[in-house]
Design a protein around this motif. Structure first.
Motif, mmCIF file in Angstrom:
data_model
loop_
_atom_site.group_PDB
_atom_site.id
_atom_site.type_symbol
_atom_site.label_atom_id
_atom_site.label_comp_id
_atom_site.label_asym_id
_atom_site.label_seq_id
_atom_site.Cartn_x
_atom_site.Cartn_y
_atom_site.Cartn_z
ATOM 1 N N LEU A 118 1.585 -14.773 -57.629
ATOM 2 C CA LEU A 118 0.598 -15.562 -57.167
ATOM 3 C C LEU A 118 0.062 -16.441 -58.203
ATOM 4 C CD1 LEU A 118 -1.462 -16.970 -55.201
ATOM 5 C CD2 LEU A 118 -2.608 -14.531 -55.123
ATOM 6 N N THR A 119 -0.181 -15.694 -59.444
ATOM 7 C CA THR A 119 -0.846 -16.642 -60.563
ATOM 8 C C THR A 119 0.312 -17.674 -61.179
ATOM 9 O OG1 THR A 119 -1.955 -14.643 -61.282
ATOM 10 C CG2 THR A 119 -1.605 -16.195 -63.010
ATOM 11 N N GLY A 134 -7.370 -13.227 -53.710
ATOM 12 C CA GLY A 134 -6.487 -12.416 -54.573
ATOM 13 C C GLY A 134 -6.970 -11.945 -55.569
ATOM 14 N N ALA A 135 -7.712 -12.716 -56.395
ATOM 15 C CA ALA A 135 -8.713 -12.182 -57.615
ATOM 16 C C ALA A 135 -9.466 -11.014 -56.925
ATOM 17 C CB ALA A 135 -9.281 -13.286 -58.227
ATOM 18 N N PRO A 140 -4.115 -30.777 -65.900
ATOM 19 C CA PRO A 140 -3.806 -29.499 -65.124
ATOM 20 C C PRO A 140 -2.867 -28.702 -65.690
ATOM 21 C CG PRO A 140 -3.636 -31.644 -63.720
ATOM 22 C CD PRO A 140 -3.795 -32.054 -65.268
ATOM 23 N N SER A 141 -1.915 -28.868 -66.353
ATOM 24 C CA SER A 141 -0.879 -27.916 -66.791
ATOM 25 C C SER A 141 -1.834 -27.252 -67.955
ATOM 26 C CB SER A 141 0.247 -28.680 -67.572
ATOM 27 O OG SER A 141 0.979 -29.036 -66.407
ATOM 28 N N LEU A 142 -2.613 -27.716 -68.776
ATOM 29 C CA LEU A 142 -2.989 -27.443 -70.059
ATOM 30 C C LEU A 142 -4.197 -26.293 -69.387
ATOM 31 C CD1 LEU A 142 -3.185 -30.473 -72.360
ATOM 32 C CD2 LEU A 142 -1.803 -28.686 -72.713
ATOM 33 N N LEU A 143 -4.802 -27.006 -68.352
ATOM 34 C CA LEU A 143 -5.743 -25.975 -67.956
ATOM 35 C C LEU A 143 -5.267 -24.579 -67.199
ATOM 36 C CD1 LEU A 143 -8.279 -28.397 -66.416
ATOM 37 C CD2 LEU A 143 -8.632 -27.109 -68.343
ATOM 38 N N ALA A 144 -4.207 -24.723 -66.421
ATOM 39 C CA ALA A 144 -3.434 -23.530 -65.917
ATOM 40 C C ALA A 144 -2.837 -22.706 -66.715
ATOM 41 C CB ALA A 144 -2.339 -24.201 -64.810
ATOM 42 N N TRP A 145 -2.349 -23.076 -67.803
ATOM 43 C CA TRP A 145 -1.695 -21.990 -68.845
ATOM 44 C C TRP A 145 -2.382 -20.944 -69.287
ATOM 45 C CZ3 TRP A 145 -1.423 -23.333 -74.681
ATOM 46 C CH2 TRP A 145 -0.542 -22.226 -75.293
ATOM 47 N N ALA A 160 -8.713 -12.340 -63.526
ATOM 48 C CA ALA A 160 -9.769 -13.430 -64.143
ATOM 49 C C ALA A 160 -8.765 -14.734 -64.038
ATOM 50 C CB ALA A 160 -9.987 -13.194 -65.769
ATOM 51 N N GLY A 161 -7.548 -14.316 -64.127
ATOM 52 C CA GLY A 161 -6.384 -15.598 -64.325
ATOM 53 C C GLY A 161 -6.601 -16.313 -62.878
#
Length: 161
Positions: free
Chosen positions: A51-52, A157-158, A97-102, A111-112
Motif C-alpha cells: 500500500l505504501t 491502512g495506517a 509529489p515524488s520528493l514528498l512521497a519518498w 507513519a508512512g
C-alpha cells in the motif's frame, strides 16, 4: 492537435475511459487498506509495504501529469508571454509529489501511510489551482473523488498498524 469536426478535444469516449481507469486505480488502495485490517500480523508488513509503495507511485504519477500539462502549454501557447510562466509552474510542481512521497517509503508503515495520505491531499490542493489555470477545472470533481478515497485508504491502512 487542434480541434476539428472529426477530432474534438473532449471525446466522450476518452472521458469515460479516463473515469474508468481512475476508479480502477482505487482498487489497490481500498483492497490493501482493507486487507491490513483482515490479515494476520505476519502478513501485515507485506500488505503495508504494498500500500505504501502504491500510494507513493500514484503521488509521483500525479506530479508527472504536470509535466505533460506544462509541455502541452508550451506548444499550445508558443510565442505568448504566459506560456513560459504556465510551463514553469507545472514543471516545478511536477517534481514535488515524488520528493514528498519518498520519505513516506522510508518511514515505519503506520507513519508512512499517514504521511502519504497527507501528500495525496496536498497534491489535490495544488491541482485545484494549477488545473484551473490550465483550463482543466472540469477534471477537479473526479480528482477530488479519487484523491479523497486514496487518502482515506492510506489513513485507514495506517490505523490498522
Amino acid at each position: 492537435m487542434t480541434a476539428t469536426a472529426s477530432a474534438p478535444l473532449h471525446d466522450p469516449n476518452d472521458t469515460a475511459l479516463i473515469r474508468t481507469l481512475g476508479h480502477a486505480g482505487l482498487i489497490p488502495f481500498v483492497l490493501l487498506a482493507g486487507l491490513l485490517w483482515l490479515v494476520k500480523v505476519e502478513l501485515q508488513a507485506w500488505v503495508a509495504i504494498a500500500l505504501t509503495a502504491y500510494a507513493a507511485l500514484i503521488a509521483s504519477f500525479l506530479g508527472g501529469i504536470h509535466w505533460g500539462i506544462g509541455w502541452l502549454a508550451g506548444h499550445v501557447a508558443a510565442g505568448k508571454a504566459t506560456a513560459h510562466h504556465a510551463q514553469r509552474n507545472h514543471f516545478l510542481w511536477g517534481i514535488v509529489p515524488s520528493l514528498l512521497a519518498w520519505p513516506g517509503l522510508l518511514m515505519p508503515a503506520f507513519a508512512g501511510l499517514a504521511w502519504l495520505g497527507f501528500v495525496l491531499i496536498v497534491c489535490y490542493l495544488a491541482d485545484r489551482t494549477l488545473y484551473a489555470r490550465a483550463g482543466l477545472q472540469a477534471w477537479l470533481t473526479l480528482r477530488f473523488r479519487l484523491s479523497a478515497i486514496a487518502a482515506v485508504s492510506c489513513f485507514i491502512g495506517a490505523g490498522a498498524l
